[in-house]
Each structure stands twice: as structure tokens, then as C-alpha cells.
Design an enzyme around this catalytic site. Structure first.
Site, mmCIF file in Angstrom:
data_model
loop_
_atom_site.group_PDB
_atom_site.id
_atom_site.type_symbol
_atom_site.label_atom_id
_atom_site.label_comp_id
_atom_site.label_asym_id
_atom_site.label_seq_id
_atom_site.Cartn_x
_atom_site.Cartn_y
_atom_site.Cartn_z
ATOM 1 N N SER B 146 0.817 -1.475 -0.047
ATOM 2 C CA SER B 146 -0.239 0.263 -0.375
ATOM 3 C C SER B 146 0.688 1.381 0.126
ATOM 4 C CB SER B 146 -1.038 -0.199 1.314
ATOM 5 O OG SER B 146 -1.932 0.866 1.152
ATOM 6 N N ASP B 222 -9.757 -5.574 -3.760
ATOM 7 C CA ASP B 222 -9.364 -5.080 -2.863
ATOM 8 C C ASP B 222 -10.403 -3.683 -2.454
ATOM 9 O OD1 ASP B 222 -7.310 -2.908 -2.207
ATOM 10 O OD2 ASP B 222 -5.933 -3.670 -2.405
ATOM 11 N N HIS B 254 -7.503 -6.389 0.671
ATOM 12 C CA HIS B 254 -6.190 -4.709 0.932
ATOM 13 C C HIS B 254 -5.615 -5.596 2.183
ATOM 14 C CE1 HIS B 254 -4.153 -1.402 -0.455
ATOM 15 N NE2 HIS B 254 -3.959 -1.144 0.765
#
Lengths: 275, 275
Positions: B146, B222, B254
Site C-alpha cells: 500500500s 481490494d 487489501h
């Protein structure tokens, strides 16, 4: 049963669920991992019982079991360690009450109303898992860490038909002779020690009831060796000629870094016996 | 450097350390995993940069990287995601200030005094790791999740000699075009967007600077796809003919369940290129 979350994991699904439990008379949360093989049909099932202060979540996120369960085609079940909720008795100490159910059916006030983790894991959650998930009803194994290792061994030895395979990570091995045990068994089961012997792995092994094999890993640098008493269990296994592998692992402590390091070996141990 | 903890893990050691950092002008905490091979001599080193709200701890406990690092003989470094301490500027939002350093050197008040995570990771912590741990100085790779995937790609592309291998899990791929980016780059670097382009993976790839190969995994389910903008990066990789593998993984979200599921592939990717 209500779905709280489901996350893809190693081609399978790691889920968290809640249900109104009868045995503990409260809402309970648990986690189930289904490997990719479960999409084709029912799979064997490994139960992981957690230790003091844990919920369903600790091992689910930190033990690294899913990778190996996906490799070998095992489902995983992660129960909570005690009843929960506002109306459930508790204690200020970390090792009594919530997070510390010790996998017994309490008979003493104020615990008896909810603290029935023995029945919950052995019977109620087992029935729910078998009804809701694609697992083979006669192919269950059980393991656990610390208090959960105590739970795994005692549940398996008292119910030889229930679990086909057994292992433990650093179990509380002799609670009737330890401060991790005497206090809790007194609280939950009363001061009469004759009621305790069915909840002590060393005593149960000494009675010679288990022929199915047992894998135990214990860290030699565990900070709780005095409370766990691994020597009591290892001696009982040898004296009773119980088929077993007891590994004293140099350098390892009581943490999930230890559990994670040997998670693959334990999954293999169970998978070999559940296929 | 002070040792906070060291735990045996897969035959190696998972440690947590603190030091007084000059670049961020505060005490910083980081984690290093040394595989068993490091006891025989220096090993290659993989850096893992974490995402929003994380510290050094999240990936250390939940990504499952140690097992694979032990298998392939890689050290792992887990830096924190921002400066820390009472005197460090912060914001009430989870995505600005502490836990959200974005791996830049801030130029704007009140951030410039401490928010220099670019220099910290690239130079200061690198020097400390090389001085204190048995790692090969010319065999470093970098990955992240991320915001940390953004950090990994931007650091590697801007400093081609610093890292020999590169990958990312669900990176913030186009921050100059996303609410995960425009707000933070404005705060840290100012409103003049010309200062931002060096901190955008899509723009850096578009400039064609990276020839070393790049593995990107992105979950198709996600929950932050609109903020991550993977399509911008994948298009830039294709347009620039950058050697790369971009995998859109069906069903994955995610979470660390996603990271863990592909941790082995990423460790293999780096190990193959660092040997």
C-alpha cells in the site's frame, strides 16, 4: 451464525463468525479457514485452541497456519478462549475469567453460568462447524498453544473417538501442580482436587488412555517453563509408553514466533493422520 | 542502537531495535529478521515498507515473511512508517502525520522538522543496518504494501544503484491523482505539483528509469482500488516496456491475508535476483 468477515487467503477463505451459544449462554466468536480444496468437497479439520488472554484472532493472524493448511488441504477452526459479554463473570487477573476459560465446565459460582468451554469446543461448536462448513465429520484433529495445548490434550485424551490426531505447542502440562492451574481449577471446579485430575495432561497421559500419537514442541528458552512443567508431561509420556514425539527446541520462547516456526510441522503431523 | 526484543524464529532471530535518528530527529523503532544462514556470514537483505497506520510491527507479526526468508537466506528489515514522539507534528486523520509518512522528505511546516522518511530509509537506517547486522552491502531489495508499495517503487526508481530487486503488494500507484496522495503531498511538499512527480510510481515508471524488473500483486477485490489506481501503474509499465510482472489476483482484498498469501512468491522474486 453470522458472518463477520471473510478474506481470501492462500486460495481459500479465512472467515470470522458469531453465533448464540447455548453451552456458554452468550454470543461467541470463532474463525474458520477453508483451504482451496474445500471448494471441491469436504476436507479434514484441525482445531487450534489458543492460550491465556487470546481470542479467536491471535493465532488466525500470527500463527502462519493457513499457508500449510492450504498446502495440505486442511480446514482450521480457531475458537475463542472463554465466554464473553457484559453479563459474564470476570476477574481482574489476566489468568482467570475472560480469556482464561481453561477448557473446563465450571461447577462453582460465579463461573458455572457461562464458563463451559469444554462442552462448547467438544460438542456445540463442533456440531455447528460440521453443519455449516465442508469438513469431514470423522476427520478432526486438535492442537493448541499454552493453555490451548492443555485444552487440546485434555479434550483428546478424554474423548478418544472425537479427534484422530493430536499435538501441542508449549502446553500447560501439569496444571494441578502449577500456579497456572491450581488457582483456576479451584475457582472453576472447587477446592476438592479429585475433580481436577480429568483436566491435567500429565495425569491423563499417566492413566494411559491415548494410543494415537502426540507431537509436542516446547521452547527451551520459554519464559514460563516453571509454570508449564514440560518435564512432568515428558516423563509421563515415557513412563506410559505413549506413542509420542516431544521436542525441546533450543532458543525458542513462548511467543507466536515460536508457534509460527513449527506450524508447518504440526500441520503435516495432523494431515498425515487425517487423510 | 538498543535491543528491545529478540525472538527465535525459523532458526533465525526476529529482533526489534531503537535508535536516535538524525534524519527524523527522534527515536525510531525498527525490526530486523536474520535467517539462520546469517550465523555463517553476511546475507542479502530485503526491505519491507509498511502502509498507512502501521508501525514496524504489523508485517513482522502478520506477513509471514520469516518462513520464506529462512528458506532462501534473506535478512528482512521492517522500518516504521513515520517519525514518532511527543514533539512530532501529527494530524487527527489516519492518513496524515504519524503512521503516514509517505516516504518523502517534507519541506513544509509543521512537517519538515521530522518527516524525512525518504532519507531515513534510503540512507540513515541503511547505514545502521549495514553496520550492525551481517548483510551484504550491495545486495538489497525492497518491497512494501500500500503506502509502503509506493515507498518501495519510488525509492528504487529514484536510486537505481540502491536496490537490486523490487516488488510491491497493492501499492498506492498514482498518488498525484488520488485522495491517497494529493492531500499528503500538498501537506508535506507544498501546493506546487511539480515537486510531487518524484513521488509517484506511475510517473516515475513513465519516465522509463527502471530496467531491473518489478513484481506487483494487486487484489481484484481490494476495497481501496479507487485510491490505489493500479490501472495507472500497469498501463505505465506496459507503455514504457518496463520488465515487470503485474498480477491481478481474483478474490483478494487489501488485508494481510492477501500479503501473506503471496509473501513466498515475493521472497523468491527477490532471492533469485539478490544471489
Amino acid at each position: 451464525m453470522e458472518i463477520k468477515s471473510e478474506n481470501a487467503s492462500f486460495g481459500g477463505v479465512q472467515g470470522v463468525y458469531t453465533h448464540a451459544a447455548t453451552s456458554t449462554d452468550c454470543e461467541m466468536t470463532f474463525a474458520v479457514y477453508l483451504p482451496p480444496q474445500a471448494s471441491k468437497g469436504p476436507v479434514p479439520c484441525l482445531w487450534y485452541l489458543s492460550g491465556l488472554t487470546c481470542t479467536h484472532e491471535n493465532a488466525m493472524t500470527k500463527a502462519g497456519l493457513q499457508e500449510h493448511a492450504a498446502r495440505r488441504g486442511l480446514a482450521l477452526v480457531f475458537p475463542d478462549t472463554s465466554p464473553r459479554g457484559d453479563g459474564v463473570a470476570d476477574d481482574d487477573a489476566y489468568d482467570l475469567g475472560k480469556g482464561a476459560g481453561f477448557y473446563v465446565n465450571a461447577t462453582e459460582a460465579p463461573w458455572a453460568a457461562h464458563y463451559r468451554m469444554y462442552d462448547y469446543v467438544l460438542t456445540e461448536l463442533r456440531a455447528l462447524v460440521q453443519a455449516e462448513f465442508p469438513v469431514l465429520p470423522d476427520r478432526h484433529g486438535i492442537t493448541g498453544h499454552s493453555m490451548g495445548g492443555h485444552g487440546a490434550i485434555t479434550l483428546a485424551l478424554r474423548n478418544p473417538g472425537a479427534y484422530r490426531s493430536l499435538s501441542a505447542f508449549a502446553p500447560i502440562a501439569n496444571p494441578t501442580g502449577s500456579d497456572w492451574g491450581r488457582k483456576q481449577l479451584t475457582a472453576y471446579l472447587g477446592a476438592d482436587e479429585s475433580a481436577w485430575s480429568g483436566h491435567d495432561s500429565t495425569l491423563l497421559v499417566g492413566a494411559g488412555g491415548w494410543k494415537g500419537g502426540m507431537l509436542i514442541d516446547q521452547g527451551a528458552s520459554d519464559q514460563f517453563l516453571d509454570l508449564l512443567k514440560p518435564e512432568a508431561l515428558s516423563a509421563a509420556l515415557a513412563r506410559s509408553r505413549t506413542p509420542s514425539v516431544f521436542r525441546m527446541q533450543p532458543g525458542y520462547d513462548h511467543s507466536y514466533f515460536f508457534v509460527q516456526s513449527f506450524a508447518g510441522d504440526h500441520v503435516d503431523w495432523h494431515a498425515d493422520r487425517l487423510k
